[in-house]
Scaffold this active site. Structure first.
Site, short mmCIF file in Angstrom:
data_model
loop_
_atom_site.label_atom_id
_atom_site.label_comp_id
_atom_site.label_asym_id
_atom_site.label_seq_id
_atom_site.Cartn_x
_atom_site.Cartn_y
_atom_site.Cartn_z
N GLN A 130 -52.80 1.33 19.53
CA GLN A 130 -51.66 1.99 18.67
C GLN A 130 -52.49 2.12 17.25
OE1 GLN A 130 -47.45 0.79 19.56
NE2 GLN A 130 -48.68 -0.85 20.00
N ASN A 131 -53.56 1.36 17.17
CA ASN A 131 -54.03 1.36 15.93
C ASN A 131 -54.82 2.54 15.48
OD1 ASN A 131 -53.04 -1.21 15.92
ND2 ASN A 131 -54.82 -2.32 16.35
N HIS A 184 -52.23 7.06 18.69
CA HIS A 184 -51.47 7.48 17.49
C HIS A 184 -52.67 8.09 16.63
CE1 HIS A 184 -48.22 4.31 18.12
NE2 HIS A 184 -48.28 5.14 18.99
N CYS A 214 -62.76 26.25 5.67
CA CYS A 214 -61.80 27.71 5.27
C CYS A 214 -60.88 27.18 3.98
CB CYS A 214 -60.78 27.98 6.51
SG CYS A 214 -59.36 26.78 6.68
N THR A 228 -48.43 -6.33 19.40
CA THR A 228 -47.66 -5.25 19.20
C THR A 228 -46.01 -5.85 19.02
OG1 THR A 228 -46.90 -3.02 19.61
CG2 THR A 228 -47.62 -4.46 21.67
N GLU A 280 -45.62 -14.39 18.05
CA GLU A 280 -44.16 -14.79 18.55
C GLU A 280 -43.64 -13.88 19.65
OE1 GLU A 280 -42.57 -13.80 14.50
OE2 GLU A 280 -42.66 -11.44 15.10
C1 BV8 Z 1 -42.76 10.56 20.71
C2 BV8 Z 1 -48.83 6.36 13.06
C3 BV8 Z 1 -41.73 12.57 21.67
C4 BV8 Z 1 -48.37 6.47 11.70
C5 BV8 Z 1 -47.12 5.48 14.23
C6 BV8 Z 1 -35.44 9.18 17.40
C7 BV8 Z 1 -35.95 10.33 16.67
C8 BV8 Z 1 -37.32 10.89 16.91
C9 BV8 Z 1 -38.22 9.94 17.68
C10 BV8 Z 1 -37.60 8.59 18.28
C11 BV8 Z 1 -36.47 8.36 18.03
N1 BV8 Z 1 -36.11 7.10 18.77
C12 BV8 Z 1 -37.16 6.86 19.37
C13 BV8 Z 1 -38.11 7.42 19.18
C14 BV8 Z 1 -39.85 7.81 19.48
C15 BV8 Z 1 -40.50 6.99 18.30
C16 BV8 Z 1 -40.31 5.95 18.23
O1 BV8 Z 1 -40.75 5.05 19.14
N2 BV8 Z 1 -39.30 5.33 17.15
C17 BV8 Z 1 -39.31 3.74 17.07
C18 BV8 Z 1 -39.49 3.36 15.76
C19 BV8 Z 1 -37.79 3.58 17.39
N3 BV8 Z 1 -41.73 7.52 18.96
C20 BV8 Z 1 -42.21 8.67 18.47
O2 BV8 Z 1 -41.83 9.53 17.43
C21 BV8 Z 1 -43.45 9.13 19.13
N4 BV8 Z 1 -43.41 10.21 19.37
O3 BV8 Z 1 -41.75 9.86 21.15
O4 BV8 Z 1 -42.80 12.00 20.95
C22 BV8 Z 1 -40.66 12.70 20.90
C23 BV8 Z 1 -40.71 13.86 19.94
C24 BV8 Z 1 -39.50 14.04 19.29
C25 BV8 Z 1 -38.40 13.44 19.21
C26 BV8 Z 1 -38.41 12.25 20.34
C27 BV8 Z 1 -39.55 11.85 20.92
C28 BV8 Z 1 -44.64 8.90 17.81
C29 BV8 Z 1 -44.95 7.27 17.79
C30 BV8 Z 1 -46.12 7.21 16.76
C31 BV8 Z 1 -45.73 6.91 15.45
N5 BV8 Z 1 -46.66 6.79 14.56
N6 BV8 Z 1 -48.27 5.37 13.38
C32 BV8 Z 1 -49.46 5.77 10.76
O5 BV8 Z 1 -50.06 4.66 11.24
O6 BV8 Z 1 -49.58 6.17 9.61
S1 BV8 Z 1 -46.54 4.16 14.73
C33 BV8 Z 1 -46.97 2.91 14.02
O7 BV8 Z 1 -46.25 1.57 14.59
C34 BV8 Z 1 -48.45 2.38 14.03
O8 BV8 Z 1 -49.27 3.25 14.82
C35 BV8 Z 1 -48.40 0.99 14.72
O9 BV8 Z 1 -49.44 0.74 15.57
C36 BV8 Z 1 -47.28 1.30 15.64
C37 BV8 Z 1 -46.71 -0.21 16.31
O10 BV8 Z 1 -46.39 -0.93 15.46
P1 BV8 Z 1 -47.20 -2.26 15.93
O11 BV8 Z 1 -48.78 -1.87 16.07
O12 BV8 Z 1 -46.67 -2.98 16.85
O13 BV8 Z 1 -47.54 -3.27 14.51
P2 BV8 Z 1 -46.20 -3.93 13.89
O14 BV8 Z 1 -46.57 -4.44 12.63
O15 BV8 Z 1 -44.94 -3.26 14.17
O16 BV8 Z 1 -46.36 -5.34 15.05
C38 BV8 Z 1 -47.36 -6.22 14.75
C39 BV8 Z 1 -47.29 -7.24 15.74
O17 BV8 Z 1 -48.46 -8.12 15.85
C40 BV8 Z 1 -46.21 -8.21 15.45
O18 BV8 Z 1 -45.61 -8.50 16.72
C41 BV8 Z 1 -46.96 -9.79 15.22
O19 BV8 Z 1 -46.03 -10.56 15.47
C42 BV8 Z 1 -48.10 -9.61 15.79
N7 BV8 Z 1 -49.33 -10.21 15.28
C43 BV8 Z 1 -49.51 -10.27 13.65
N8 BV8 Z 1 -50.56 -11.00 13.49
C44 BV8 Z 1 -51.11 -11.32 14.96
C45 BV8 Z 1 -50.04 -10.75 15.74
N9 BV8 Z 1 -50.56 -10.99 17.35
C46 BV8 Z 1 -51.59 -11.53 17.22
N10 BV8 Z 1 -52.45 -11.90 16.88
C47 BV8 Z 1 -52.38 -11.83 15.19
N11 BV8 Z 1 -53.02 -12.45 14.34
#
Ligand code: BV8
Length: 248
Positions: A104-105, A122, A154, A192, A219
């Site tokens: 996802q990164n 993504h 362009c 994630t 966690e």
């Molecule tokens: C889609 C790019 C079909 C941006 C990102 C209502 C309206 C519209 C859409 C939705 C809706 N409800 C649900 C949706 C779908 C929506 C969605 O999922 N929303 C969520 C928030 C509810 N998804 C979409 O819109 C996707 N498209 O579904 O298309 C559609 C079309 C129209 C309408 C409906 C559906 C597109 C999703 C892509 C979004 N873009 N990124 C940018 O980065 O600039 S997502 C963004 O979150 C990042 O890419 C990131 O990668 C991703 C997920 O986050 P994580 O990677 O998990 O990171 P996070 O910080 O959250 O967690 C880190 C984890 O690591 C933690 O658990 C932590 O404990 C752990 N950690 C920390 N340190 C360590 C560790 N683990 C191990 N070792 C360590 N050292």
């Protein structure tokens, strides 16, 4: 105790004999390289609201603001190096007959670590897309000379080649990711929070198709209830330990 004690004998023997393995990574894999995660206390989005920036509406409303945010993130990411977790996943490619890395990164650190062909669900923060003709180009300028940047062919404005909330993912990317999850004998879900769809559904898909699912996180997450083992700790430490168990 080493978290690996949670890997039962069955899981380890399946891991050692598996031909097809896949992994989904999130921002946590890059945390030990110094990249802020999205939802941690120092998260990228604490300073901003995702819906204010990582959406097509935000870009439509104020492209310069969205580009300033990405320019700030690119400057943050540019000097970062892969950590042992990235390196271990690059090693997986050599150790297993068929390994697919789905991430996802958008930081590109898996590629820097040597992962040949990651599925970047993504997009990638180092790629731009022309709004006029859709051309995708690499742009590593940090800081950006012009905001918003323009297409070198362009002159039209370009956007980050990144999937924003509410935007559909590239169908080819979705099919590669889903095929990898469906076919995996062992599926890792690493660093994630498991909240963003469709990426978060891959662990359940793998599980429903018979995979052993191993989660690595600091966690528990909403995915933890559906996995075979949750190894709690930094992926930069746990993944190299897993490499030695497999090689052992
Ligand atoms: C889609 C790019 C079909 C941006 C990102 C209502 C309206 C519209 C859409 C939705 C809706 N409800 C649900 C949706 C779908 C929506 C969605 O999922 N929303 C969520 C928030 C509810 N998804 C979409 O819109 C996707 N498209 O579904 O298309 C559609 C079309 C129209 C309408 C409906 C559906 C597109 C999703 C892509 C979004 N873009 N990124 C940018 O980065 O600039 S997502 C963004 O979150 C990042 O890419 C990131 O990668 C991703 C997920 O986050 P994580 O990677 O998990 O990171 P996070 O910080 O959250 O967690 C880190 C984890 O690591 C933690 O658990 C932590 O404990 C752990 N950690 C920390 N340190 C360590 C560790 N683990 C191990 N070792 C360590 N050292």
């Amino acid at each position: 105790m080493s978290e690996l004690k949670k890997l039962t004998g069955d899981i380890i023997s399946r891991l050692k004999s598996a031909k097809r393995i896949a992994a989904l990574t999130g921002a946590g894999v890059s945390a030990e390289s110094g990249a802020p995660t999205f939802r941690g206390e120092e998260g990228l989005w604490n300073n901003y609201r995702a819906e204010d920036l990582a959406t097509p509406e935000a870009f439509e409303r104020d492209p310069a603001l969205v580009w300033r945010w990405y320019d700030w993130r690119r400057n943050l990411i540019a000097p970062l190096k892969p950590n042992p977790g990235h390196n271990a996943l690059a090693m997986f490619e050599k150790m297993f007959e068929n390994f697919t890395l789905v991430t996802q990164n958008v930081d590109g650190l898996h590629r820097v670590a040597g992962s040949e062909n990651p599925v970047e669900m993504h997009g990638n923060i180092w790629l731009t897309r022309c709004l006029r003709d859709g051309t995708v180009k690499e742009n590593r300028e940090t800081p950006l000379k012009e905001i918003p940047p323009r297409c070198s062919d362009c002159g039209a404005m370009v956007r980050p080649h990144i999937v924003w909330f509410g935007e559909s993912l590239d169908p080819a990317v979705i099919s590669r990711a889903f095929k990898a999850a469906q076919g995996a004998e062992v599926f890792f879900v690493i660093g994630t929070s498991g909240v963003v769809q469709p990426a978060a559904s891959l662990a359940g898909l793998a599980k429903n198709n018979g995979a052993t699912v191993i989660e690595i996180n600091l966690e528990p997450t909403p995915l933890s209830y559906q996995v075979d083992a949750t190894l709690l700790g930094p992926s930069g430490r746990i993944l190299p330990e897993i490499v030695s168990v497999i090689k052992g």
